[in-house]
Design an enzyme around this catalytic site. Structure first.
Site, PDB file in Angstrom:
ATOM      1  N   LYS A   1       1.254  -1.165  -0.056  1.00 50.94           N
ATOM      2  CA  LYS A   1       0.179  -0.132  -0.358  1.00 50.94           C
ATOM      3  C   LYS A   1       0.974   1.418   0.029  1.00 50.94           C
ATOM      4  CE  LYS A   1      -0.601   0.515   4.996  1.00 50.94           C
ATOM      5  NZ  LYS A   1      -1.359   0.404   6.327  1.00 50.94           N
TER       6      LYS A   1
ATOM      7  N   MET B   1       1.813  -1.152  -8.137  1.00 51.85           N
ATOM      8  CA  MET B   1       1.835  -2.641  -7.545  1.00 51.85           C
ATOM      9  C   MET B   1       1.016  -2.099  -5.905  1.00 51.85           C
ATOM     10  SD  MET B   1       1.315  -4.656  -9.721  1.00 51.85           S
ATOM     11  CE  MET B   1       1.238  -4.237 -11.725  1.00 51.85           C
ATOM     12  N   ARG B   2       0.632  -0.549  -5.391  1.00 52.73           N
ATOM     13  CA  ARG B   2       0.380  -0.612  -4.372  1.00 52.73           C
ATOM     14  C   ARG B   2      -1.329  -0.145  -4.733  1.00 52.73           C
ATOM     15  NH1 ARG B   2       4.745  -0.258  -0.796  1.00 52.73           N
ATOM     16  NH2 ARG B   2       6.452  -0.496  -1.945  1.00 52.73           N
TER      17      ARG B   2
ATOM     18  N   ASN C   1      -6.950   4.593 -12.870  1.00 54.32           N
ATOM     19  CA  ASN C   1      -5.965   2.824 -12.811  1.00 54.32           C
ATOM     20  C   ASN C   1      -6.381   2.085 -14.327  1.00 54.32           C
ATOM     21  OD1 ASN C   1      -4.585   0.130 -11.921  1.00 54.32           O
ATOM     22  ND2 ASN C   1      -6.331   0.008 -11.261  1.00 54.32           N
TER      23      ASN C   1
ATOM     24  N   HIS D   1      -6.130  -2.039 -15.461  1.00 53.11           N
ATOM     25  CA  HIS D   1      -6.705  -3.123 -14.957  1.00 53.11           C
ATOM     26  C   HIS D   1      -6.555  -4.815 -15.934  1.00 53.11           C
ATOM     27  CE1 HIS D   1      -7.076  -6.419 -11.464  1.00 53.11           C
ATOM     28  NE2 HIS D   1      -8.020  -7.154 -12.615  1.00 53.11           N
TER      29      HIS D   1
HETATM   30  C1  GAR Z   1      -0.448  -4.691 -16.341  1.00 49.48           C
HETATM   31  O1  GAR Z   1      -1.035  -4.908 -17.920  1.00 49.48           O
HETATM   32  C2  GAR Z   1      -1.613  -3.589 -16.178  1.00 49.48           C
HETATM   33  O2  GAR Z   1      -2.820  -3.825 -16.819  1.00 49.48           O
HETATM   34  C3  GAR Z   1      -1.068  -4.133 -15.156  1.00 49.48           C
HETATM   35  O3  GAR Z   1       0.218  -4.243 -14.443  1.00 49.48           O
HETATM   36  C4  GAR Z   1       0.593  -4.041 -16.000  1.00 49.48           C
HETATM   37  C5  GAR Z   1       1.948  -3.322 -16.042  1.00 49.48           C
HETATM   38  O4  GAR Z   1       2.443  -2.731 -17.181  1.00 49.48           O
HETATM   39  N1  GAR Z   1      -1.562  -3.305 -13.489  1.00 49.48           N
HETATM   40  C6  GAR Z   1      -2.102  -4.410 -12.727  1.00 49.48           C
HETATM   41  O5  GAR Z   1      -1.948  -5.695 -12.534  1.00 49.48           O
HETATM   42  C7  GAR Z   1      -2.442  -3.592 -11.321  1.00 49.48           C
HETATM   43  N2  GAR Z   1      -3.193  -4.277 -10.585  1.00 49.48           N
HETATM   44  P1  GAR Z   1       3.348  -1.889 -17.469  1.00 49.48           P
HETATM   45  O6  GAR Z   1       4.138  -1.895 -17.006  1.00 49.48           O
HETATM   46  O7  GAR Z   1       3.712  -2.195 -18.795  1.00 49.48           O
HETATM   47  O8  GAR Z   1       1.968  -0.573 -18.398  1.00 49.48           O
END
Ligand code: GAR
Length: 207
Positions: free
Chosen positions: A70, A97-98, A114, A116
């Site tokens: 967090k 990732m927080r 955000n 997702h």
């Molecule tokens: C993406 O797929 C995003 O949707 C996910 O992390 C990846 C980041 O990729 N986010 C999550 O899972 C959030 N809970 P990137 O660093 O190449 O943009």
């Protein structure tokens, strides 16, 4: 002439930054009428920071310690201070990732998005493409949503569907979801830039 402030996005990310790149590209190609105020990361060696610096965008590592999952306390205050210092008036979480907490939410009310990697409300949390594959759904995708105090629960702005193929692996599926993410995030941010998001409870209407 609109008196609306130009959108100045502070991007927060922890990883490779491909969504950050899609925002940079959309601005360069004039599909997104915005500026990137800064890129902030809780991972010192994250590629997202190097990517931003290559494009001469202010980029800073700011520790999230002592918490692991967090953004809270002094770390949260440091992020808010940096976002203000760089003149951000909106925040895009791009693989950050927080969980963000009320301090940041209150500093940018209604202006934190955000991305997702699933069709919410299905598969919130981490590595959603793996969850989707394991569950056996035939269609998954990505969601851009406004951030609220829950985990992946905020009002949905844009979703794009991605079929799950019989021979998909976690990697091939995530790669195809990311192709759609890179379209969805600039689209959602452009709606915010144009002041076209009307939120009524859970529902977002595009005006
Ligand atoms: C993406 O797929 C995003 O949707 C996910 O992390 C990846 C980041 O990729 N986010 C999550 O899972 C959030 N809970 P990137 O660093 O190449 O943009």
């Amino acid at each position: 002439m609109s008196a609306r402030q130009p959108l100045r996005i502070g991007i927060l990310g922890s990883g490779k930054g491909s969504n950050c790149q899609s925002i940079i590209d959309a601005i360069a190609q004039k599909r997104l009428d915005a500026e990137i105020a800064c890129v902030l990361s809780d991972v010192a060696e994250a590629c997202i920071l190097a990517r931003a610096r290559r494009h001469r965008i202010p980029a800073e590592f700011i520790s999230g310690a002592p918490f692991k999952t967090k953004l809270d306390g002094e770390a949260e205050q440091a992020y808010i201070a940096a976002l203000r210092r760089y003149g951000a008036n909106a925040v895009a979480l791009a693989g950050f990732m927080r969980i963000v907490k009320p301090g940041l939410l209150g500093a940018f009310p209604g202006r934190i998005l955000n991305i997702h990697p699933a069709l919410l409300p299905a598969f919130p949390g981490m590595e959603s493409w793996k969850q989707a594959l394991a569950y056996g759904v035939k269609v998954t995708g990505c969601t851009v949503h406004l951030v609220d105090a829950g985990t992946d629960t905020g009002p949905i702005v844009v979703q794009k569907a991605v079929p799950v193929l019989e021979d998909d692996t976690a990697e091939t599926l995530h790669a195809r979801i990311q192709v759609e993410e890179h379209k969805a995030y600039p689209e959602a941010l452009q709606l915010l830039a144009e002041g076209r998001l009307a939120v009524a409870g859970r529902r977002v209407r595009v005006t």
